[in-house]
Write an enzyme that holds these catalytic residues in place. Structure first.
Site, PDB file in Angstrom:
ATOM      1  N   CYS A 278       5.428  16.037  -5.216  1.00 18.00           N
ATOM      2  CA  CYS A 278       4.610  17.121  -4.640  1.00 18.00           C
ATOM      3  C   CYS A 278       4.773  18.471  -5.332  1.00 18.00           C
ATOM      4  CB  CYS A 278       4.927  17.259  -3.161  1.00 18.00           C
ATOM      5  SG  CYS A 278       4.478  15.781  -2.235  1.00 18.00           S
TER       6      CYS A 278
HETATM    7  N1  LIG Z   1       6.095  11.722  -1.243  1.00 10.94           N
HETATM    8  C1  LIG Z   1       6.007  12.745  -0.429  1.00 10.94           C
HETATM    9  O1  LIG Z   1       7.012  13.284   0.032  1.00 10.94           O
HETATM   10  C2  LIG Z   1       4.659  13.288   0.006  1.00 10.94           C
HETATM   11  C3  LIG Z   1       4.604  14.167   1.093  1.00 10.94           C
HETATM   12  C4  LIG Z   1       3.378  14.652   1.492  1.00 10.94           C
HETATM   13  C5  LIG Z   1       2.237  14.301   0.794  1.00 10.94           C
HETATM   14  N2  LIG Z   1       2.292  13.472  -0.276  1.00 10.94           N
HETATM   15  C6  LIG Z   1       1.047  13.109  -0.941  1.00 10.94           C
HETATM   16  O2  LIG Z   1       0.664  11.818  -0.496  1.00 10.94           O
HETATM   17  C7  LIG Z   1       0.032  11.094  -1.549  1.00 10.94           C
HETATM   18  C8  LIG Z   1       0.760   9.784  -1.793  1.00 10.94           C
HETATM   19  O3  LIG Z   1       2.075  10.072  -2.242  1.00 10.94           O
HETATM   20  P1  LIG Z   1       3.252   9.005  -2.187  1.00 10.94           P
HETATM   21  O4  LIG Z   1       4.510   9.751  -2.450  1.00 10.94           O
HETATM   22  O5  LIG Z   1       3.139   8.166  -0.963  1.00 10.94           O
HETATM   23  O6  LIG Z   1       2.873   8.113  -3.458  1.00 10.94           O
HETATM   24  P2  LIG Z   1       3.488   6.693  -3.854  1.00 10.94           P
HETATM   25  O7  LIG Z   1       3.331   6.564  -5.313  1.00 10.94           O
HETATM   26  O8  LIG Z   1       4.841   6.527  -3.225  1.00 10.94           O
HETATM   27  O9  LIG Z   1       2.544   5.640  -3.118  1.00 10.94           O
HETATM   28  C9  LIG Z   1       1.208   5.472  -3.424  1.00 10.94           C
HETATM   29  C10 LIG Z   1       0.889   3.984  -3.375  1.00 10.94           C
HETATM   30  O10 LIG Z   1      -0.526   3.845  -3.547  1.00 10.94           O
HETATM   31  C11 LIG Z   1      -0.772   2.681  -4.302  1.00 10.94           C
HETATM   32  N3  LIG Z   1      -2.122   2.784  -4.845  1.00 10.94           N
HETATM   33  C12 LIG Z   1      -2.577   3.511  -5.886  1.00 10.94           C
HETATM   34  N4  LIG Z   1      -3.906   3.369  -6.026  1.00 10.94           N
HETATM   35  C13 LIG Z   1      -4.317   2.532  -5.051  1.00 10.94           C
HETATM   36  C14 LIG Z   1      -5.566   1.998  -4.664  1.00 10.94           C
HETATM   37  N5  LIG Z   1      -6.689   2.320  -5.310  1.00 10.94           N
HETATM   38  N6  LIG Z   1      -5.617   1.132  -3.624  1.00 10.94           N
HETATM   39  C15 LIG Z   1      -4.495   0.798  -2.970  1.00 10.94           C
HETATM   40  N7  LIG Z   1      -3.268   1.288  -3.276  1.00 10.94           N
HETATM   41  C16 LIG Z   1      -3.183   2.145  -4.300  1.00 10.94           C
HETATM   42  C17 LIG Z   1       0.351   2.659  -5.320  1.00 10.94           C
HETATM   43  O11 LIG Z   1       0.560   1.360  -5.823  1.00 10.94           O
HETATM   44  C18 LIG Z   1       1.533   3.181  -4.489  1.00 10.94           C
HETATM   45  O12 LIG Z   1       2.289   2.134  -3.923  1.00 10.94           O
HETATM   46  C19 LIG Z   1       0.016  12.029  -2.747  1.00 10.94           C
HETATM   47  O13 LIG Z   1      -1.189  12.729  -2.764  1.00 10.94           O
HETATM   48  C20 LIG Z   1       1.147  12.998  -2.435  1.00 10.94           C
HETATM   49  O14 LIG Z   1       0.954  14.248  -3.053  1.00 10.94           O
HETATM   50  C21 LIG Z   1       3.501  12.932  -0.674  1.00 10.94           C
END
Ligand SMILES: NC(=O)c1ccc[n+]([C@@H]2O[C@H](COP(=O)([O-])OP(=O)(O)OC[C@H]3O[C@@H](n4cnc5c(N)ncnc54)[C@H](O)[C@@H]3O)[C@@H](O)[C@H]2O)c1
Length: 440
Positions: A278
């Protein structure tokens, strides 16, 4: 009949009865806890992850995310309350679909929304009438309306009447046991009032407080402002650390005393740099979008410069500390404690520790590391394996460099056994002042 029409009223009823099937696209740090929360609340849940190996792991009930213990996930999977699939085609029976896919940066720090586009295309193939779609991925203001809406209304379905679309930013803090999903207020902006109403109702089933806002753009901006706020304040306190060192005082003492002010001050901590999915990325989504509108965001660029310079600042602290002992970096044995980007998690995405280790290696240092949550890491094309904290001989190293304040790292032992310490997190602060311990 309510303002959202017959289809909306039907969905409303299903949400309130918790019979609506919830689909979650992207089962990572954000999507998996969310899918589990809906399943535990009684909703039938379909989780989709396009990474087949991740989908297989999850379908066996094994959790790769620290905040979701396997013991919590497995019964939900075994009882069929949370079904895991690798294709969005499985979402044809989902009434509400939440998209939680990654939003990284491209090579020149521009938003890479290709995962959102792919997810939206997948959802649009199966989207039937009366369904709700919510985007949770952090992104620039306008994404929901400009990128999702045209894709989902392809077949001429009218938003707010025949389907519903909203943005609601995820605000979880992985590893934080105090502020868990249900306790973090959820901001919701809908394309129409009916969209907002239904999305608020969905989250109201699993989250204590929902904060409706006037549009998806506002909800998108809220998230970017929150993370920009953190990034800028961390940069400020990192710069304070640099200034305090020049002036010969402890930044930690200054922050501690300043934090006694009961109003108008919020303490942030300096460190080796920012990491995770993030903070290093999100502010650039905002500056990119405002640049298109003819405005250059200055605080974001400046914070990025200072935070981005911290890994090399830490390397300099190491070089100076060794120099004081008449040791060169080249040939020195250095032990890095922690490679995750923050304490309590095993996430190494954009972790400053990796850049620091690489830089020390490039100067000829022999670097080992310990991280109880990260068994191995690739550094400069080689795989490093973690030593075990309980067994590692701290005295065998010329310098021990604390980069992540995992609870496992006993500061008393560190101070007692290590010959020379550079502590970038003030983990040893409560133990006392020592000539062989240098703090950022
Ligand atoms: N990690 C954090 O602490 C956090 C906190 C708040 C917001 N966010 C936001 O949330 C979003 C996700 O972050 P995250 O940390 O969970 O990412 P992540 O990489 O842990 O998880 C995302 C998942 O989505 C899957 N994916 C990608 N494209 C896909 C598709 N087309 N169909 C199905 N699955 C798909 C990936 O394989 C992965 O497992 C981002 O925008 C991030 O900025 C993250």
């Amino acid at each position: 009949m309510t303002a959202q029409g017959a289809l909306g009223a039907r969905l409303e009823e299903r949400l309130l009865r918790r019979t609506a099937t919830v689909g979650v696209v992207g089962l990572g740090y954000v999507g998996l806890p969310l899918a589990v929360a809906f399943a535990r609340a009684g909703f039938p849940v379909i989780g989709v992850d396009s990474d087949p190996s991740r989908a297989t792991l999850l379908a066996r009930g094994t959790s790769p995310v620290e905040d979701v213990p396997t013991a919590t996930l497995r019964p939900l999977v075994e009882e069929g309350r949370l079904r895991v699939r690798s294709s969005a085609d499985a979402l044809s029976e989902a009434d509400a679909i939440v998209i939680c896919v990654p939003t990284p940066l491209g090579k020149s720090k521009e938003p890479d929304i290709s995962f959102i586009v792919a997810a939206a295309d997948g959802v649009s193939r199966v989207l039937g009438a009366g369904r709700l779609v919510v985007l949770e991925s952090t992104t620039y203001p306008g994404t929901t309306e400009e990128v999702l809406l045209p894709r989902l209304s392809r077949d001429g379905m009218r938003v707010g009447e025949e389907f519903f679309l909203a943005f609601s930013p995820e605000r979880i803090d992985p590893g934080n046991r105090t502020w868990e999903l249900a306790r973090i207020p959820k901001v919701v902006g809908g394309i129409t009032p009916a969209c907002r109403h239904l999305a608020s109702l969905l989250y109201g089933q699993i989250i204590e407080r929902v904060i409706p806002v006037s549009s998806p753009q506002v909800a998108e901006m809220v998230k970017l402002f929150e993370n920009t706020f953190r990034s800028v304040n961390i940069a400020l306190v990192n710069e304070l650390a640099i200034m305090c060192r020049r002036l010969g005082m402890s930044v930690w003492e200054v922050i501690g005393a300043a934090a006694s002010k009961p109003f108008g001050f919020m303490p942030f901590s300096p460190g080796p740099g920012i990491g995770g999915h993030c903070l290093p990325s999100d502010p650039h989504y905002l500056s990119w979008r405002t640049r298109l509108a003819g405005y250059e965001a200055r605080f974001i660029a400046f914070a990025d410069e200072i935070n981005g310079g911290m890994p090399e600042y830490v390397v300099r602290l190491v070089v100076d500390a060794l120099n004081e002992q008449t040791r060169a970096v080249k040939g020195s044995r250095i032990l890095a404690l922690g490679v995750a980007y923050k304490a309590g998690v095993g996430d190494t995405r954009d972790s400053p520790a990796l850049a620091i280790i690489e830089s020390l290696q490039a100067r000829g240092a022999l670097v080992d590391y310990v991280d109880p949550r990260v068994p191995q890491i690739p550094v400069a094309g080689h795989l490093l394996k973690s030593a075990a904290w309980e067994q590692v001989d701290l005295a065998a190293y010329d310098l021990v460099l604390l980069l992540t304040a995992h609870a496992e790292f006993d500061p008393q032992r560190l101070v007692r056994e290590a010959r020379l310490v550079v502590d970038t997190r003030n983990a040893t602060g409560a133990v006392g002042e020592f000539r062989h311990v240098i703090r950022i």
